[in-house]
Write an enzyme that holds these catalytic residues in place. Structure first.
Site, PDB file in Angstrom:
ATOM      1  CD  GLU A 184       7.160  -5.261   2.004  1.00  0.00           C
ATOM      2  OE1 GLU A 184       7.940  -4.314   2.140  1.00  0.00           O
ATOM      3  OE2 GLU A 184       7.200  -6.027   1.030  1.00  0.00           O
TER       4      GLU A 184
ATOM      5  N   GLY B 195       7.979  -1.699   1.406  1.00  0.00           N
ATOM      6  CA  GLY B 195       8.210  -1.980  -0.006  1.00  0.00           C
ATOM      7  C   GLY B 195       6.875  -2.241  -0.678  1.00  0.00           C
TER       8      GLY B 195
ATOM      9  CD  GLU C 118      15.116  -2.968   3.947  1.00  0.00           C
ATOM     10  OE1 GLU C 118      16.215  -2.371   3.987  1.00  0.00           O
ATOM     11  OE2 GLU C 118      14.392  -2.984   2.933  1.00  0.00           O
TER      12      GLU C 118
END
Length: 536
Positions: free
Chosen positions: A39, A36, A58
């Protein structure tokens, strides 16, 4: 007189540098994630000796990391996105907690400068979101504290009882200056209290009809061989604990007595012939439905070896020694041999499963019996087929340590991606993902990761076109045998097409006479293959 040139400024050692150095020292060079925006700064100048393991959702990411950590016996490193990503992953974070899987989860957070303004895609209470299913969570007060927080997270994750931890990291922390984290050695386990263990040893030596109940912590704690030696020394019958996520004893051994169900009265009935029950690496006991009466047979004593003090605290009866399972069993093996006891009766062998009549669908028993005859003894079964598990216990015996994994949580979506994580570590063994059709749809995206890495996995989908476990369980809640249970039928799912659409070979079997040949070929394949088996 000439002036000398100014000295070149030294490059700044950053939070990113410190974390990468730390992960390298911990042997955590595989990063599991689904990236995402918050990150992305971690991955700038990504080191060549690291690999990014991409999962398409995830929960799949955490499932892969769980299998990888269990197979490698080291914490895995997971990178998720703030609140939404952690929320998607919570089902398998819960399973990792129940599996006692060491896992360091980092969650991206929005930049510190905009946190007061409730920015888009931030996590309002990042450290609270995963609780109570992480051992520890934190969002460091300063950027330069991030490396130390990750070091602390790793040590906590690896200390028994092991489990997942979470560190929330704002996006602008990665480029801030930081110091390298000092090298340390931190003990991960403790030896049980000698006095308590001596009491358990004396009770075991003095019993006449002992029984062992073994759980996931036996295999997790590398105590398999020692438990076999202890059982043989005492001629004790050995049961597998209810809902155990690992196998703790060879199921073809003369002392193996079978599997305890998660029902109080049935557990007491099966243990009734014994005067001492030694529970090793398991709760005493895991129940699935309300029960009544005693927790152990009248007149029987219960003793427990467990690495988790919380489990020892809630056990309703008996004596518990808390500490490392392998060390506890080795200490018991140091005692003088007990008086000779007669060998207990052998467990009755299941009746051989026969193929169906012409035109009928094969039974799960026939399918698993065929698989047992074809698979190598050291092949690894990663299972998530809840309605088929009692059949598996009879027709697919687990014979060796570290060859069986399932979820201790009961939550679905673990098995398929966990098979991917196990296969990443155990590349010289055939991994068999044994999955129910309902379970498979929780994490079907894991097939893509398996295909991308060309892992030697045979995925077997037991397709009964329903949530069979729920239909079979409905009677406990008063449903009649012919009463319809809403929301439990699963028609028209084509798993072969789903596999091929993600780059994985697939084949369907609906005739018993074709099964052996198809399974044999799939088990020989060096790349992932999905076998969809139509069962009754």
């Amino acid at each position: 007189m000439s002036q000398s040139a100014p000295a070149a400024s030294q490059p700044t050692f950053t939070v990113r540098d410190a974390v990468i150095d730390l992960l390298r020292r911990f042997g955590m060079t595989s990063i599991f994630g689904n990236p995402g925006s918050t990150e992305l700064p971690l991955f700038r100048n990504f080191p060549e000796d690291f690999r990014y393991v991409l999962g398409l959702q995830e929960s799949v990411v955490v499932g892969m990391a769980d299998g990888f950590a269990q197979a490698s016996r080291n914490a895995s490193f997971v990178n998720l996105h703030s609140a939404a990503g952690v929320g998607h992953a919570m089902g398998n974070i819960f399973t990792a907690h129940k599996n006692r899987t060491p896992m360091v989860i980092t969650a991206g957070q929005q930049a510190r400068a905009i946190l007061p303004y409730d920015p888009f895609l931030f996590s309002a209470q990042a450290t609270e979101l995963p609780k109570p299913y992480v051992k520890w969570s934190c969002e460091p007060a300063r950027a330069e504290d991030v490396p130390l927080a990750i070091a602390r997270a790793y040590y906590i994750a690896m200390q028994e009882p092991r489990g997942p931890v979470l560190v929330s990291i704002p996006a602008d922390d990665w480029d801030r200056p930081a110091e390298p984290v000092p090298q340390r050695v931190v003990s991960a386990c403790t030896r049980p209290d000698p006095a308590v263990l001596d009491g358990i040893g004396r009770a075991l030596d003095g019993s006449t009809r002992p029984a062992f109940v073994v759980g996931a912590a036996v295999d997790r704690g590398e105590a398999w061989d020692d438990v076999v030696r202890l059982a043989e020394r005492h001629n004790a019958r050995v049961f597998t604990a209810p809902m155990s996520g690992r196998s703790g004893f060879p199921e073809d051994h003369r002392l193996f007595a079978g599997f305890l169900p998660a029902m109080r009265e049935k557990i007491v009935g099966l243990l009734a012939p014994h005067d001492l029950i030694l529970v090793i690496g398991a709760p005493a006991f895991t129940y699935h439905v309300e029960g009544f009466g005693p927790h152990v047979p009248p007149g029987a004593a219960l003793c427990q070896l467990i690495e988790d003090p919380a489990i020892a605290a809630w056990s309703p009866v008996g004596t518990a020694a808390v500490g490392n399972i392998r060390l506890a069993v080795q200490d018991l093996l140091q005692r003088d041999p007990p008086p000779a006891r007669p060998t207990p009766a052998l467990r009755a062998a299941p009746r051989r499963a026969e193929p169906p009549a012409a035109g009928g669908r094969m039974s799960v028993a026939f399918a698993l019996q065929t698989l047992a005859e074809l698979r190598a003894p050291d092949s690894i079964v990663v299972e998530e087929a809840p309605s088929s598990r009692p059949v598996m216990h009879n027709y697919l015996p687990i014979l060796r340590s570290e060859t069986f994994y399932t979820m201790c949580s009961g939550g679905l979506g673990y098995g398929l991606p966990a098979a991917v994580g196990v296969a990443m570590v155990k590349r010289n063994s055939k991994v068999i993902g044994l999955i129910g059709d309902g379970s498979a749809m929780y994490s079907i995206q894991g097939l893509w990761s398996a295909a991308q890495m060309k892992l030697p996995i045979t995925f077997i989908i037991l397709k009964n076109r329903r949530y069979a476990a729920l239909q079979e369980f409905a009677g406990v809640f008063g449903f009649g045998p012919d009463e319809k249970l809403e929301g439990t039928d699963l028609p028209d799912i084509d798993f072969v097409s789903l596999a091929r659409g993600q780059g994985c070979d697939g084949v369907r079997v609906d005739k018993a006479e074709d099964l052996r040949g198809v399974l044999a070929e799939a088990l020989r394949s060096p790349t992932p293959v999905l076998v969809e088996i139509e069962v009754a």
